[in-house]
Design a protein around this motif. Structure first.
Motif, PDB file in Angstrom:
ATOM      1  N   VAL A  14      28.612 -32.893 -64.653  1.00 19.28           N
ATOM      2  CA  VAL A  14      30.004 -32.632 -64.261  1.00 19.28           C
ATOM      3  C   VAL A  14      30.152 -31.217 -63.699  1.00 19.28           C
ATOM      4  CG1 VAL A  14      32.358 -32.397 -65.136  1.00 19.28           C
ATOM      5  CG2 VAL A  14      30.942 -34.307 -65.894  1.00 19.28           C
ATOM      6  N   ILE A  15      29.533 -30.233 -64.347  1.00 22.13           N
ATOM      7  CA  ILE A  15      29.618 -28.848 -63.880  1.00 22.13           C
ATOM      8  C   ILE A  15      28.953 -28.699 -62.513  1.00 22.13           C
ATOM      9  CG2 ILE A  15      28.862 -26.484 -64.355  1.00 22.13           C
ATOM     10  CD1 ILE A  15      29.140 -27.129 -67.330  1.00 22.13           C
ATOM     11  N   PHE A  16      27.804 -29.353 -62.342  1.00 24.23           N
ATOM     12  CA  PHE A  16      27.129 -29.299 -61.034  1.00 24.23           C
ATOM     13  C   PHE A  16      27.982 -29.949 -59.949  1.00 24.23           C
ATOM     14  CE2 PHE A  16      24.297 -31.369 -57.911  1.00 24.23           C
ATOM     15  CZ  PHE A  16      23.731 -30.229 -57.354  1.00 24.23           C
ATOM     16  N   GLY A  17      28.653 -31.038 -60.294  1.00 26.04           N
ATOM     17  CA  GLY A  17      29.542 -31.681 -59.322  1.00 26.04           C
ATOM     18  C   GLY A  17      30.703 -30.789 -58.934  1.00 26.04           C
ATOM     19  N   PHE A  18      31.264 -30.061 -59.910  1.00 26.03           N
ATOM     20  CA  PHE A  18      32.343 -29.112 -59.608  1.00 26.03           C
ATOM     21  C   PHE A  18      31.852 -28.012 -58.669  1.00 26.03           C
ATOM     22  CE2 PHE A  18      34.497 -25.097 -60.576  1.00 26.03           C
ATOM     23  CZ  PHE A  18      35.813 -25.441 -60.292  1.00 26.03           C
ATOM     24  N   TYR A  19      30.651 -27.489 -58.954  1.00 21.33           N
ATOM     25  CA  TYR A  19      30.084 -26.441 -58.091  1.00 21.33           C
ATOM     26  C   TYR A  19      29.822 -26.967 -56.692  1.00 21.33           C
ATOM     27  CZ  TYR A  19      26.513 -23.471 -56.016  1.00 21.33           C
ATOM     28  OH  TYR A  19      25.793 -22.707 -55.143  1.00 21.33           O
ATOM     29  N   LEU A  20      29.286 -28.177 -56.604  1.00 28.68           N
ATOM     30  CA  LEU A  20      28.971 -28.762 -55.298  1.00 28.68           C
ATOM     31  C   LEU A  20      30.234 -29.002 -54.495  1.00 28.68           C
ATOM     32  CD1 LEU A  20      26.542 -29.801 -53.650  1.00 28.68           C
ATOM     33  CD2 LEU A  20      26.952 -32.061 -54.639  1.00 28.68           C
ATOM     34  N   GLY A  21      31.282 -29.492 -55.159  1.00 27.36           N
ATOM     35  CA  GLY A  21      32.538 -29.724 -54.457  1.00 27.36           C
ATOM     36  C   GLY A  21      33.202 -28.439 -54.003  1.00 27.36           C
ATOM     37  N   SER A  22      33.117 -27.384 -54.818  1.00 31.74           N
ATOM     38  CA  SER A  22      33.707 -26.099 -54.445  1.00 31.74           C
ATOM     39  C   SER A  22      32.962 -25.466 -53.278  1.00 31.74           C
ATOM     40  CB  SER A  22      33.702 -25.151 -55.644  1.00 31.74           C
ATOM     41  OG  SER A  22      34.456 -25.689 -56.712  1.00 31.74           O
ATOM     42  N   ALA A  23      31.631 -25.562 -53.308  1.00 31.93           N
ATOM     43  CA  ALA A  23      30.838 -24.980 -52.224  1.00 31.93           C
ATOM     44  C   ALA A  23      31.018 -25.736 -50.916  1.00 31.93           C
ATOM     45  CB  ALA A  23      29.362 -24.950 -52.621  1.00 31.93           C
ATOM     46  N   GLY A  24      31.422 -27.003 -50.996  1.00 31.07           N
ATOM     47  CA  GLY A  24      31.589 -27.796 -49.790  1.00 31.07           C
ATOM     48  C   GLY A  24      32.956 -27.705 -49.153  1.00 31.07           C
ATOM     49  N   GLU A  25      33.849 -26.887 -49.712  1.00 30.70           N
ATOM     50  CA  GLU A  25      35.180 -26.723 -49.125  1.00 30.70           C
ATOM     51  C   GLU A  25      35.091 -26.015 -47.784  1.00 30.70           C
ATOM     52  OE1 GLU A  25      38.171 -27.691 -50.002  1.00 30.70           O
ATOM     53  OE2 GLU A  25      37.547 -28.721 -51.827  1.00 30.70           O
ATOM     54  N   LEU A  26      35.891 -26.488 -46.824  1.00 28.89           N
ATOM     55  CA  LEU A  26      35.908 -25.850 -45.503  1.00 28.89           C
ATOM     56  C   LEU A  26      36.543 -24.474 -45.580  1.00 28.89           C
ATOM     57  CD1 LEU A  26      36.913 -28.888 -43.248  1.00 28.89           C
ATOM     58  CD2 LEU A  26      34.645 -27.868 -43.526  1.00 28.89           C
TER      59      LEU A  26
ATOM     60  N   ILE B  76      32.524 -34.795 -55.657  1.00 30.77           N
ATOM     61  CA  ILE B  76      33.491 -35.680 -56.317  1.00 30.77           C
ATOM     62  C   ILE B  76      32.778 -36.846 -57.001  1.00 30.77           C
ATOM     63  CG2 ILE B  76      35.356 -37.313 -55.889  1.00 30.77           C
ATOM     64  CD1 ILE B  76      36.369 -35.402 -53.740  1.00 30.77           C
ATOM     65  N   PHE B  77      31.840 -37.480 -56.284  1.00 27.94           N
ATOM     66  CA  PHE B  77      31.139 -38.619 -56.874  1.00 27.94           C
ATOM     67  C   PHE B  77      30.195 -38.173 -57.993  1.00 27.94           C
ATOM     68  CE2 PHE B  77      32.463 -40.811 -52.996  1.00 27.94           C
ATOM     69  CZ  PHE B  77      32.848 -42.036 -53.523  1.00 27.94           C
ATOM     70  N   THR B  78      29.680 -36.947 -57.904  1.00 32.50           N
ATOM     71  CA  THR B  78      28.852 -36.438 -58.999  1.00 32.50           C
ATOM     72  C   THR B  78      29.681 -36.242 -60.257  1.00 32.50           C
ATOM     73  OG1 THR B  78      27.416 -35.306 -57.397  1.00 32.50           O
ATOM     74  CG2 THR B  78      27.297 -34.585 -59.694  1.00 32.50           C
ATOM     75  N   VAL B  79      30.893 -35.709 -60.100  1.00 26.67           N
ATOM     76  CA  VAL B  79      31.791 -35.533 -61.244  1.00 26.67           C
ATOM     77  C   VAL B  79      32.154 -36.889 -61.847  1.00 26.67           C
ATOM     78  CG1 VAL B  79      34.100 -34.815 -61.932  1.00 26.67           C
ATOM     79  CG2 VAL B  79      32.715 -33.324 -60.488  1.00 26.67           C
ATOM     80  N   LEU B  80      32.484 -37.850 -61.005  1.00 29.80           N
ATOM     81  CA  LEU B  80      32.826 -39.182 -61.508  1.00 29.80           C
ATOM     82  C   LEU B  80      31.636 -39.840 -62.205  1.00 29.80           C
ATOM     83  CD1 LEU B  80      34.980 -40.568 -58.541  1.00 29.80           C
ATOM     84  CD2 LEU B  80      35.783 -39.763 -60.762  1.00 29.80           C
ATOM     85  N   GLY B  81      30.431 -39.649 -61.644  1.00 28.33           N
ATOM     86  CA  GLY B  81      29.240 -40.211 -62.278  1.00 28.33           C
ATOM     87  C   GLY B  81      28.962 -39.592 -63.630  1.00 28.33           C
ATOM     88  N   GLY B  82      29.091 -38.265 -63.732  1.00 29.01           N
ATOM     89  CA  GLY B  82      28.898 -37.605 -65.021  1.00 29.01           C
ATOM     90  C   GLY B  82      29.936 -38.035 -66.040  1.00 29.01           C
ATOM     91  N   SER B  83      31.188 -38.203 -65.598  1.00 32.65           N
ATOM     92  CA  SER B  83      32.240 -38.654 -66.508  1.00 32.65           C
ATOM     93  C   SER B  83      31.979 -40.081 -66.989  1.00 32.65           C
ATOM     94  CB  SER B  83      33.601 -38.578 -65.811  1.00 32.65           C
ATOM     95  OG  SER B  83      33.865 -37.269 -65.347  1.00 32.65           O
ATOM     96  N   LEU B  84      31.527 -40.943 -66.069  1.00 31.93           N
ATOM     97  CA  LEU B  84      31.210 -42.326 -66.445  1.00 31.93           C
ATOM     98  C   LEU B  84      30.032 -42.366 -67.416  1.00 31.93           C
ATOM     99  CD1 LEU B  84      31.779 -45.350 -65.994  1.00 31.93           C
ATOM    100  CD2 LEU B  84      30.180 -45.268 -64.080  1.00 31.93           C
ATOM    101  N   LEU B  85      29.041 -41.529 -67.176  1.00 35.31           N
ATOM    102  CA  LEU B  85      27.885 -41.489 -68.077  1.00 35.31           C
ATOM    103  C   LEU B  85      28.286 -40.990 -69.457  1.00 35.31           C
ATOM    104  CD1 LEU B  85      24.836 -41.855 -68.378  1.00 35.31           C
ATOM    105  CD2 LEU B  85      24.542 -39.507 -67.568  1.00 35.31           C
ATOM    106  N   TYR B  86      29.164 -39.992 -69.506  1.00 40.50           N
ATOM    107  CA  TYR B  86      29.651 -39.487 -70.792  1.00 40.50           C
ATOM    108  C   TYR B  86      30.403 -40.580 -71.549  1.00 40.50           C
ATOM    109  CZ  TYR B  86      32.407 -36.790 -74.137  1.00 40.50           C
ATOM    110  OH  TYR B  86      32.997 -36.320 -75.282  1.00 40.50           O
ATOM    111  N   THR B  87      31.249 -41.341 -70.836  1.00 43.76           N
ATOM    112  CA  THR B  87      31.981 -42.442 -71.465  1.00 43.76           C
ATOM    113  C   THR B  87      31.022 -43.486 -72.023  1.00 43.76           C
ATOM    114  OG1 THR B  87      33.794 -42.096 -69.896  1.00 43.76           O
ATOM    115  CG2 THR B  87      33.751 -44.186 -71.089  1.00 43.76           C
TER     116      THR B  87
END
Length: 209
Positions: free
Chosen positions: A7-19, A155-166
């Protein structure tokens, strides 16, 4: 821990990908997430002090917020309020919108406390992160935000991590089954054998002298 790392990596990836990447905006977002996490932790901690009553805790939070926000509103919004005295503050539409917003805000507060009470602060924060990721996906279609490969991947990395945690939490909550007989059944069987032996001993005829 692996789910949280995803989830943390997904947040970092999404932030770095902002225009329009902004360091100040990223720091503000991290601080916001930090205080949301602290709020959920302290909510779980103080629930026993109010007898696990979510209504009472939400009421106390709203009263405290009304008092604590008065100086902040006076400092940062004084000019705006003065300009709105004869416009928005006398408008029925404005007060109707404020009433609806207050109702839904109070409802969200109740649901938040109930979720923390039923699960844990960590589960609440993970679900909130997943909700934010879904909202970011909706923004591409509703507001026309331009999507990037890194942003969508985050975004999909965050969703995947959240689904895995669930999935992990669901497996942890499943009851474990063993092949051995339950203790109550074993005790019942031993008691019945003892009674049977006592009956046999009592029915044996006594020798005549």
């Amino acid at each position: 821990m692996a789910c949280l790392a995803i989830v943390i990596f997904g947040f970092y990836l999404g932030s770095a990908g902002e225009l329009n990447f902004s360091l100040k905006g990223t720091i503000a977002g991290v601080c916001s997430s930090l205080f949301v996490s602290l709020n959920s932790i302290f909510t779980k901690k103080v629930l026993p002090a109010v007898d696990d009553n979510h209504w009472r805790l939400t009421f106390y939070n709203n009263v405290n917020a009304c008092i604590l926000f008065i100086p902040l509103v006076a400092i940062f919004e004084a000019e705006v309020i003065k300009a709105a005295v004869n416009v928005q503050l006398v408008s029925p539409a404005f007060w109707s919108a404020m009433t609806v917003a207050g109702f839904f805000g109070f409802s969200i507060g109740i649901v938040t406390v109930l979720q923390i009470k039923a699960t844990s602060p960590l589960s609440h924060n993970i679900s909130g992160t997943a909700k934010a990721a879904v909202q970011s996906m909706m923004a591409f279609y509703i507001w026309g935000n331009q999507a990037t490969v890194a942003g969508v991947s985050g975004i999909f990395t965050v969703l995947g991590g959240s689904l895995l945690y669930t999935f992990v939490k669901m497996n942890e909550s499943k009851p474990t089954t063993t092949s051995s007989a339950p203790p109550k059944q074993v005790e019942t069987a031993e008691a019945s054998n003892t009674d049977q032996k006592d009956t046999e001993m009592g029915s044996t005829p006594k020798p005549q002298v």
